[in-house]
Design a protein around this motif. Structure first.
Motif, PDB file in Angstrom:
ATOM      1  N   GLY A  34       0.504  -1.049   0.145  1.00  0.00           N
ATOM      2  CA  GLY A  34       0.085   0.173  -0.347  1.00  0.00           C
ATOM      3  C   GLY A  34       0.637   1.116  -0.300  1.00  0.00           C
ATOM      4  N   LEU A  35      -0.046   2.751   0.135  1.00  0.00           N
ATOM      5  CA  LEU A  35       1.165   3.972  -0.092  1.00  0.00           C
ATOM      6  C   LEU A  35       0.852   4.555   0.564  1.00  0.00           C
ATOM      7  CD1 LEU A  35      -0.009   5.277  -3.820  1.00  0.00           C
ATOM      8  CD2 LEU A  35       2.114   3.485  -2.950  1.00  0.00           C
ATOM      9  N   VAL A  36       0.314   3.592   2.180  1.00  0.00           N
ATOM     10  CA  VAL A  36      -0.105   4.031   3.262  1.00  0.00           C
ATOM     11  C   VAL A  36       0.856   3.722   4.643  1.00  0.00           C
ATOM     12  CG1 VAL A  36      -1.693   5.574   5.174  1.00  0.00           C
ATOM     13  CG2 VAL A  36      -2.278   5.651   2.854  1.00  0.00           C
ATOM     14  N   GLY A  37       1.893   4.320   5.143  1.00  0.00           N
ATOM     15  CA  GLY A  37       2.393   4.067   6.569  1.00  0.00           C
ATOM     16  C   GLY A  37       2.352   4.757   7.455  1.00  0.00           C
ATOM     17  N   LYS A  38       3.258   4.074   8.794  1.00  0.00           N
ATOM     18  CA  LYS A  38       3.309   5.296   9.600  1.00  0.00           C
ATOM     19  C   LYS A  38       4.697   5.898   9.940  1.00  0.00           C
ATOM     20  CE  LYS A  38      -0.661   3.122  12.500  1.00  0.00           C
ATOM     21  NZ  LYS A  38      -1.041   1.912  12.362  1.00  0.00           N
ATOM     22  N   LEU A  39       4.167   7.195  10.287  1.00  0.00           N
ATOM     23  CA  LEU A  39       5.610   8.209  10.752  1.00  0.00           C
ATOM     24  C   LEU A  39       5.938   7.369  11.538  1.00  0.00           C
ATOM     25  CD1 LEU A  39       6.935  10.942   9.774  1.00  0.00           C
ATOM     26  CD2 LEU A  39       5.393  12.325  11.653  1.00  0.00           C
ATOM     27  N   HIS A  40       7.277   6.963  11.742  1.00  0.00           N
ATOM     28  CA  HIS A  40       7.911   6.463  12.835  1.00  0.00           C
ATOM     29  C   HIS A  40       8.865   7.505  13.363  1.00  0.00           C
ATOM     30  CE1 HIS A  40       9.374   2.935  15.275  1.00  0.00           C
ATOM     31  NE2 HIS A  40      10.669   3.774  14.819  1.00  0.00           N
ATOM     32  N   THR A  41       9.400   7.854  12.622  1.00  0.00           N
ATOM     33  CA  THR A  41      10.178   9.241  13.220  1.00  0.00           C
ATOM     34  C   THR A  41      10.455  10.323  11.891  1.00  0.00           C
ATOM     35  OG1 THR A  41      12.310  10.198  14.690  1.00  0.00           O
ATOM     36  CG2 THR A  41      12.651   8.626  13.353  1.00  0.00           C
ATOM     37  N   TYR A  42      10.763  11.677  12.698  1.00  0.00           N
ATOM     38  CA  TYR A  42      11.104  12.341  11.308  1.00  0.00           C
ATOM     39  C   TYR A  42      11.529  13.441  12.247  1.00  0.00           C
ATOM     40  CZ  TYR A  42       7.655  15.432  13.970  1.00  0.00           C
ATOM     41  OH  TYR A  42       6.628  16.776  15.178  1.00  0.00           O
ATOM     42  N   THR A  43      12.626  14.497  10.986  1.00  0.00           N
ATOM     43  CA  THR A  43      13.687  15.399  11.522  1.00  0.00           C
ATOM     44  C   THR A  43      13.618  16.553  11.183  1.00  0.00           C
ATOM     45  OG1 THR A  43      15.552  16.366  12.956  1.00  0.00           O
ATOM     46  CG2 THR A  43      15.476  14.209  11.211  1.00  0.00           C
ATOM     47  N   LEU A  44      12.921  17.893  11.362  1.00  0.00           N
ATOM     48  CA  LEU A  44      13.627  19.509  10.703  1.00  0.00           C
ATOM     49  C   LEU A  44      15.233  19.047  10.019  1.00  0.00           C
ATOM     50  CD1 LEU A  44      11.482  20.994   9.757  1.00  0.00           C
ATOM     51  CD2 LEU A  44      11.809  22.553  11.808  1.00  0.00           C
ATOM     52  N   MET A  45      15.427  19.402   9.173  1.00  0.00           N
ATOM     53  CA  MET A  45      16.946  20.069   8.655  1.00  0.00           C
ATOM     54  C   MET A  45      17.065  21.412   8.240  1.00  0.00           C
ATOM     55  SD  MET A  45      17.855  16.447   6.492  1.00  0.00           S
ATOM     56  CE  MET A  45      17.551  17.588   5.088  1.00  0.00           C
ATOM     57  N   PHE A  46      17.425  22.352   8.804  1.00  0.00           N
ATOM     58  CA  PHE A  46      18.239  23.411   8.402  1.00  0.00           C
ATOM     59  C   PHE A  46      18.983  23.421   8.098  1.00  0.00           C
ATOM     60  CE2 PHE A  46      14.936  25.496  11.361  1.00  0.00           C
ATOM     61  CZ  PHE A  46      14.240  25.037  11.975  1.00  0.00           C
ATOM     62  N   VAL A  47      20.076  22.677   7.919  1.00  0.00           N
ATOM     63  CA  VAL A  47      21.567  22.459   5.957  1.00  0.00           C
ATOM     64  C   VAL A  47      21.432  21.783   5.512  1.00  0.00           C
ATOM     65  CG1 VAL A  47      23.018  23.377   8.753  1.00  0.00           C
ATOM     66  CG2 VAL A  47      22.773  21.281   8.146  1.00  0.00           C
ATOM     67  N   ASP A  48      21.688  22.311   4.423  1.00  0.00           N
ATOM     68  CA  ASP A  48      22.108  21.039   3.221  1.00  0.00           C
ATOM     69  C   ASP A  48      23.202  19.541   3.782  1.00  0.00           C
ATOM     70  OD1 ASP A  48      24.102  22.525   2.991  1.00  0.00           O
ATOM     71  OD2 ASP A  48      23.172  23.393   1.337  1.00  0.00           O
ATOM     72  N   PHE A  49      23.355  19.279   2.330  1.00  0.00           N
ATOM     73  CA  PHE A  49      24.428  18.207   1.946  1.00  0.00           C
ATOM     74  C   PHE A  49      25.672  18.894   2.609  1.00  0.00           C
ATOM     75  CE2 PHE A  49      26.404  14.563   0.013  1.00  0.00           C
ATOM     76  CZ  PHE A  49      26.249  13.850   0.742  1.00  0.00           C
ATOM     77  N   GLU A  50      25.456  19.979   2.113  1.00  0.00           N
ATOM     78  CA  GLU A  50      27.177  20.759   1.967  1.00  0.00           C
ATOM     79  C   GLU A  50      27.097  21.321   3.891  1.00  0.00           C
ATOM     80  OE1 GLU A  50      28.687  20.531  -0.487  1.00  0.00           O
ATOM     81  OE2 GLU A  50      27.622  19.256  -1.753  1.00  0.00           O
TER      82      GLU A  50
END
Lengths: 180, 154
Positions: free
Chosen positions: B76-92
């Protein structure tokens, strides 16, 4: 060894399979930047190239002159005595005619990398494996005519285009017979 | 000038780049997983009856008992949010103009790490999250065929 294996495990893929979309893939380009500390001797060597001078270093105890310069003598481990400007002429010690580029493309006109013993640096002798030479390219030369012992001279970039790199020398070209 | 002094005009460092490119193929399970995502818009799971464990993304063998997994199904295309984070810097490591949300969305006993399109305030652990896919003709068999996950709107 491998000749005894009739069927290799796994899935064989050819370039055509990718073109036809038989296998999915992702293409990636890694960012691999580096910054290499030139150190005292190589830093000085590069600065000298910018001035149009090939610099060597001389050990008074071993009476050897090395190029590129080093701060410590490789034979006696004493500090080198002094920097010595060398001639920008030399002799082909070994060479290769390369019909493929570094990233494996075929080319018609060969690139000719060569090790050149520079005039003023120590030469290869019967009692020493040492040779004061640098690796560079040969140019303005018929590949058929290149030979060991050939006398060559550096062709420099114009002074204001030099940036302190070994590429400030474009290539070495044959010396005319009368100057050789 | 002595041999221990640095030439004033000497470059302090030599800078360069190494040209490195790679082409990664997904392998047997990955090929089937991404083919289903590309062609059918499905996230596939594989199930180990012995261990009662559901793998997402699907794999060919069980990591616990090493049996081959033959039971594949649509997760299916619906899962549960297990954890998340807000990123303030990019890959560099450079500051981002707008912070970005990234989370782990659980499916079965596994899940996917992906971007999240939502207001951070509306997120909570356990929230049902919906995968938003690219239109079928734009999908090329990569994890980026999923654009992002968003909270299921009722």
């Amino acid at each position: 060894m491998t000749s005894r294996i009739k069927n290799f495990p796994g899935t064989s893929l050819s370039e055509q399979d990718f073109a036809e979309g038989k296998a999915l893939f992702v293409h990636d380009t890694l960012k691999a930047e580096y910054s290499w500390d030139t150190g005292i001797a190589i830093g000085t060597y590069l600065a000298s190239l910018k001035r149009g001078v090939i610099l060597g270093a001389h050990c008074r105890h071993c009476r050897k002159t090395v190029v590129p310069p080093r701060t410590v003598c490789e034979w006696c481990f004493r500090p080198m005595s002094e920097y010595i400007p060398l001639q920008d002429t030399g002799t082909v010690n070994t060479f290769s005619l390369c019909y493929v580029t570094w990233d494996v493309h075929r080319i018609k006109e060969p690139e000719i990398p060569a090790v050149i013993t520079l005039d003023g640096a120590s030469q290869l002798g019967p009692a020493s494996l040492f040779m004061g030479g640098i690796m560079h390219k040969l140019g303005e030369v018929d590949p058929e005519q290149v030979h060991i012992g050939m006398r060559v001279k550096a062709v420099w970039k114009p002074a204001k285009e030099r940036e302190g790199a070994i590429t400030d020398i474009l290539y070495f070209k044959p010396l005319p017979k009368e100057e050789a | 000038m002595t041999l221990l002094e640095r030439d004033d005009e000497a470059p302090s460092s030599w800078k360069g780049t190494l040209p490195i490119t790679s082409r990664y193929t997904y392998g047997l399970a990955g090929e089937r997983f991404f083919r289903a995502l590309k062609d059918e818009g499905k996230i596939l799971a594989s199930y180990c009856p012995k261990c009662d464990h559901t793998y997402v993304p699907a794999v060919t063998f069980c990591e616990r008992c090493f049996s081959e997994l033959t039971e594949w199904h649509d997760a299916g295309l619906v899962g549960k949010l297990h954890t998340y984070t807000l990123m303030f810097v990019d890959f560099e490591g450079q500051p981002l103009e707008e912070p970005e949300l990234v989370g782990f969305i659980s499916f079965g006993d596994g899940g996917l790490i992906h971007k999240i399109d939502a207001n951070p305030d509306e997120l909570e652990i356990g929230l049902p999250m919906q995968a938003v896919l690219k239109p079928q003709n734009e999908r090329n068999g990569s994890i980026l065929d999923i654009l992002y996950f968003q909270p299921v709107r009722k």
